[in-house]
Design an enzyme around this catalytic site. Structure first.
Site, PDB file in Angstrom:
ATOM      1  N   SER A 121      17.739   8.895   9.427  1.00 42.83           N
ATOM      2  CA  SER A 121      18.178   7.855   9.282  1.00 42.83           C
ATOM      3  C   SER A 121      19.374   6.795   8.383  1.00 42.83           C
ATOM      4  CB  SER A 121      17.575   6.610   9.933  1.00 42.83           C
ATOM      5  OG  SER A 121      17.959   5.483  10.463  1.00 42.83           O
ATOM      6  N   ASP A 220      21.816   9.481  20.990  1.00 36.93           N
ATOM      7  CA  ASP A 220      21.592   8.934  20.261  1.00 36.93           C
ATOM      8  C   ASP A 220      22.342   7.361  19.730  1.00 36.93           C
ATOM      9  OD1 ASP A 220      21.320   7.291  17.498  1.00 36.93           O
ATOM     10  OD2 ASP A 220      19.271   9.024  16.370  1.00 36.93           O
ATOM     11  N   HIS A 250      16.749   8.590  18.498  1.00 39.58           N
ATOM     12  CA  HIS A 250      16.574   8.192  16.271  1.00 39.58           C
ATOM     13  C   HIS A 250      14.836   7.643  16.467  1.00 39.58           C
ATOM     14  CE1 HIS A 250      19.694   6.540  14.149  1.00 39.58           C
ATOM     15  NE2 HIS A 250      18.449   6.038  13.574  1.00 39.58           N
TER      16      HIS A 250
END
Length: 281
Positions: A121, A220, A250
């Site tokens: 991320s 995502d 995610h």
């Protein structure tokens, strides 16, 4: 230093012996705390500097301990998990400098084995721009290993609009970008003149950056950011392997039972982590 019990076998590493680990504080300005996970058995196959997720504002090496321990166990690489400085107290480029300090420290200890940078991320964003700075400093990296990194501060890709319930949603992520980048987002120059970017889009070219292993789920919201990064890398002559595990969402790095983390570990174990084939499993 806080080593865990030697030879412990736990579910989160899939039955493999859990790596030993220790806390270290690396040289930097300021010094950089890290957790170092060393796999049991043969000497490590490589060194991987990892930046955790958390929208540049949350998270820690402790909070990601299970994930980075599993990655070390499954890959056979030593994983150096960085407690980088968090926004909004510490805006860009503090976090990037912390990742680069960890890379410089690891480079001095690599002793002929591969060195890579990775993250999930927001940590994947940091790892990607750290890879660009490493290129510009002449620090050789074998790979950048990135799980669902966002790259567009405007969150304008179509994938952000596909589901009103998917995480992360565009507006909160835009706010996170602003909290990290500040009011005047721009690449800055470090003391040695190296440009420290906040996204690859600020770099004129990606040529010469480390080969990439990218993982993202098709649903995502950051999917299109990752796909466009893979396309740009390839256009600039950089090998990029795009993994899209079915059902991945995610945050899957924090779910070691899911396939995403194992796929990243397998890519590191393989003869060529930069294999550019797409994986549609």
């Amino acid at each position: 230093m806080d080593p865990q019990p030697s030879g412990a076998v736990i579910a989160r590493t899939g039955g493999r012996r859990e790596p030993s680990w220790s806390r270290l504080v690396l040289p930097g300005s300021p010094p950089v705390p890290v957790r170092v996970h060393r796999p049991q058995g043969p000497p490590p196959a490589g060194l991987l500097v990892w930046a955790h997720g958390g929208s540049w504002q949350r998270g820690s090496a402790a909070g990601w301990h299970d994930a980075t321990a599993a990655l070390a166990a499954w890959s056979g690489w030593t994983v150096i998990s960085v407690d980088y400085r968090l926004a909004p107290r510490h805006r860009h480029p503090g976090a990037v400098r912390d990742v680069l300090a960890a890379l410089a420290w690891a480079h001095g200890r690599a002793a002929g084995i591969p060195l890579a940078v990775g993250g999930d991320s927001a940590g994947g964003t940091l790892a990607a721009v750290a890879a660009l700075a490493a290129r510009d400093r002449g620090l050789p990296l074998a790979a950048q290993v990135l799980a669902y990194p966002p790259f567009d501060p405007a969150c304008a890709g179509a994938s952000y609009q596909r589901s009103p319930s998917a995480f992360p949603q565009a507006e909160p992520l835009r706010r996170a970008w602003r909290a990290w980048r500040g009011d005047r987002p721009a690449a800055v120059r470090d003391a040695d003149g190296t440009r420290l970017y906040t996204t690859h889009w600020e770099a004129p070219t990606l040529a010469g950056v480390a080969p990439a292993v990218l993982a993202v789920g098709r649903d995502d919201p950051v999917h299109d950011d990752v796909e466009s990064y893979a396309r740009r890398l390839r256009a600039d002559g950089v090998p990029a392997r795009l993994l899209r595990p079915p059902g991945a969402v995610h945050g899957d790095v924090l779910r070691p039972g899911r396939p995403l983390l194992r796929l990243l570990a397998r890519a590191l174990r393989g003869p060529d982590p930069s294999d550019h084939r797409e994986d549609h499993r």
